[in-house]
Structure formats: structure tokens, C-alpha cells
Design a protein around this motif. Structure first.
Motif, short mmCIF file in Angstrom:
data_model
loop_
_atom_site.label_atom_id
_atom_site.label_comp_id
_atom_site.label_asym_id
_atom_site.label_seq_id
_atom_site.Cartn_x
_atom_site.Cartn_y
_atom_site.Cartn_z
N LEU A 45 16.10 19.93 80.05
CA LEU A 45 14.82 20.63 80.05
C LEU A 45 14.21 20.62 78.65
O LEU A 45 14.90 20.88 77.66
CB LEU A 45 15.03 22.07 80.52
CG LEU A 45 15.59 22.21 81.93
CD1 LEU A 45 16.12 23.63 82.16
CD2 LEU A 45 14.55 21.86 82.97
N TRP A 47 11.02 22.22 76.46
CA TRP A 47 9.89 23.13 76.36
C TRP A 47 8.71 22.41 75.69
O TRP A 47 8.87 21.80 74.63
CB TRP A 47 10.28 24.36 75.55
CG TRP A 47 9.15 25.28 75.25
CD1 TRP A 47 8.55 26.15 76.11
CD2 TRP A 47 8.47 25.44 73.99
NE1 TRP A 47 7.54 26.83 75.46
CE2 TRP A 47 7.47 26.43 74.17
CE3 TRP A 47 8.61 24.85 72.74
CZ2 TRP A 47 6.62 26.82 73.14
CZ3 TRP A 47 7.77 25.24 71.70
CH2 TRP A 47 6.79 26.21 71.91
N VAL A 102 11.31 36.30 83.88
CA VAL A 102 11.45 34.86 84.05
C VAL A 102 11.02 34.46 85.45
O VAL A 102 11.57 34.95 86.44
CB VAL A 102 12.91 34.42 83.82
CG1 VAL A 102 13.05 32.92 84.04
CG2 VAL A 102 13.36 34.78 82.41
N HIS B 36 18.99 33.43 78.49
CA HIS B 36 18.93 33.33 79.94
C HIS B 36 19.72 32.10 80.37
O HIS B 36 19.79 31.11 79.61
CB HIS B 36 17.49 33.20 80.44
CG HIS B 36 16.55 34.21 79.86
ND1 HIS B 36 16.75 35.57 79.96
CD2 HIS B 36 15.40 34.05 79.16
CE1 HIS B 36 15.76 36.21 79.36
NE2 HIS B 36 14.93 35.30 78.85
N TYR B 89 22.08 25.53 82.32
CA TYR B 89 21.34 25.51 81.06
C TYR B 89 21.22 26.92 80.48
O TYR B 89 20.95 27.87 81.23
CB TYR B 89 19.93 24.97 81.27
CG TYR B 89 19.85 23.52 81.69
CD1 TYR B 89 19.86 23.17 83.04
CD2 TYR B 89 19.75 22.51 80.75
CE1 TYR B 89 19.78 21.85 83.42
CE2 TYR B 89 19.66 21.17 81.14
CZ TYR B 89 19.69 20.86 82.47
OH TYR B 89 19.60 19.54 82.85
N GLN B 91 19.00 29.24 77.61
CA GLN B 91 17.64 29.23 77.05
C GLN B 91 17.43 30.49 76.21
O GLN B 91 17.90 31.57 76.58
CB GLN B 91 16.62 29.16 78.18
CG GLN B 91 15.17 29.27 77.73
CD GLN B 91 14.51 30.53 78.22
OE1 GLN B 91 14.53 30.86 79.40
NE2 GLN B 91 13.88 31.27 77.31
N PHE B 102 16.09 25.24 74.79
CA PHE B 102 17.09 25.08 75.83
C PHE B 102 18.32 24.39 75.28
O PHE B 102 18.22 23.58 74.35
CB PHE B 102 16.54 24.21 76.98
CG PHE B 102 15.47 24.85 77.80
CD1 PHE B 102 14.13 24.68 77.48
CD2 PHE B 102 15.79 25.62 78.90
CE1 PHE B 102 13.13 25.26 78.24
CE2 PHE B 102 14.80 26.21 79.67
CZ PHE B 102 13.48 26.03 79.34
#
Lengths: 113, 110
Positions: A45, A47, A102, B36, B89, B91, B102
Motif C-alpha cells: 500500500l 499513501w 478508519v 492501525h 499491514y 499503518q 504503511f
């Protein structure tokens, strides 16, 4: 419960501009920082950047020269534009809030070809 | 190279306990920003597993737990099951970047 939904073209030509919109429901866009995240095939992932409802933005330095995020509070939407795309920009693009609350959209696959 | 460091893979037999580490620095986890954790099954969007370092959203089994200490955080799966095979993952937020970061993800095999 806040829900997010990405929309936009699934196919973009090289050198053109990728455009996606995220529609927010179940809550006002006048809260949270609204983010775009992407995930290239088989990768992690990344950002991309965020916007606050006031229009304040911050972008990932690796993409800063090509990314623009905007907000339309009247429509409870925010948008992503990524210019001069190449095949390396092929990815699933997600909109999300990343804290303290979230919420994620389901993602939108964009192929550059 | 990710700002948050995770092991590429971990594995365990059914019923065992496995942990995934997420190592950051003084500008993110060590600065007190929340961590998270997400679970991602193939072809699906990331699913929030742990928020605010150690809180489970409604519906997440209690075999998943999170903790944070100093510049690191951990996700533990106690009594791992076959259905837990996925990518995970971490974060957080980074003050140097003024943005979110991340980990590169950890593939869990059962």
C-alpha cells in the motif's frame, strides 16, 4: 457508519491524466482527513496524499509533482488527479480516512495502457 | 523502502501463536501516533483489524490483538486458523512526512 465509494475510468492512456472521485455517505466530509492510497499489482500500500475539507492538502513527496487532490463539500466528494501516467501507475486506488477513525472504500482498478 | 518495517513473511501451524512486528522511529510510532493494522485477502480491500494500537472493531475475532511499545508495534494472532492466511499491514502517521505511512506488509501462512 461512513461509507466511501470510488468512481472513475478503469482505463487511461499513457501520458494522460488519471481522475477518480470518492463519494462519502453516512457522514459529513467536514470531518477527518480524506486520503488516496494505491496498490500496484502484487505490491504493498502506498499513501498518495490527503485533503481536509478546508482544502488544505499534503502529498507524498514521491508523487507530489503529479498529484492533485480536491474537495467538493457541496457534493460530499473528493477527487484525485494524477498526471503524466505510465504503466507503473496501474493500480487499485482506494479512498480512505486513516485515523483516528478508519474507513476505506472498496477500491477502483485503473489500468494504464 | 518503507518507513515502517515488517517481516516479509511469518508462518505457524494451526492453533499456534504468531506475531508480526512493525518497527518505526521517533517521528512516527515513537512520537505517539496510533498504529492501525489491516488484513488483506487476495483480491479484496484491506480490512481494519486493529485500530488505535490495540482496539478491535466489532466483528473481529478476539484471537487478534495489538500492542505498542516505544518505536514498535506488534500484531498477535493467538490460535491461528487457516482462514487467517492473508497479507497484514501496519499503518501510522509520520511527522517528518506530515503524512501517513504503511509497512511493506507481512504474508502469513498457516
Amino acid at each position: 457508519q461512513v461509507q466511501l465509494q470510488e468512481s472513475g475510468p478503469g482505463l487511461v492512456k499513457p501520458s494522460e491524466t488519471l481522475s477518480l472521485t470518492c463519494s462519502v455517505s453516512g457522514g459529513s466530509i467536514s470531518h477527518f482527513y480524506w486520503n488516496w492510497i494505491r496498490q500496484a499489482p502484487g505490491k504493498g500500500l502506498e499513501w498518495m496524499g490527503y485533503i481536509y475539507y478546508t482544502g488544505s492538502t499534503n502529498y507524498n513527496p514521491s508523487l507530489k509533482s503529479r498529484v492533485t487532490i480536491s474537495v467538493d463539500t457541496s457534493k460530499n466528494q473528493f477527487s484525485l488527479r494524477l498526471s503524466s501516467v505510465t504503466a507503473a501507475d496501474t493500480a487499485v486506488y482506494y479512498c480512505a480516512t486513516l485515523g483516528p477513525s478508519v474507513y476505506w472504500g472498496q477500491g477502483s482498478l485503473v489500468t494504464v495502457s | 523502502q518503507s518507513v515502517l518495517t515488517q517481516p516479509p513473511s511469518v508462518s505457524g501451524a494451526p492453533g499456534q501463536r504468531v506475531t508480526i512486528s512493525c518497527t518505526g522511529s521517533s517521528s512516527n510510532i515513537g512520537a505517539g501516533y496510533d498504529v492501525h493494522w489491516y488484513q488483506q485477502l487476495p483480491g479484496t480491500a484491506p480490512k481494519l483489524l486493529i485500530y488505535g494500537n490495540s482496539n478491535r472493531p466489532s466483528g473481529v475475532p478476539d484471537r487478534f490483538s495489538g500492542s505498542k511499545s516505544g518505536t514498535s508495534a506488534s500484531l498477535a494472532i493467538t490460535g491461528i486458523q487457516a482462514e487467517d492466511e492473508a497479507d497484514y499491514y501496519c499503518q501510522s502517521y509520520d511527522s517528518n512526512l506530515s503524512g501517513y505511512v504503511f509497512g511493506a506488509g507481512t504474508k502469513v501462512s498457516v
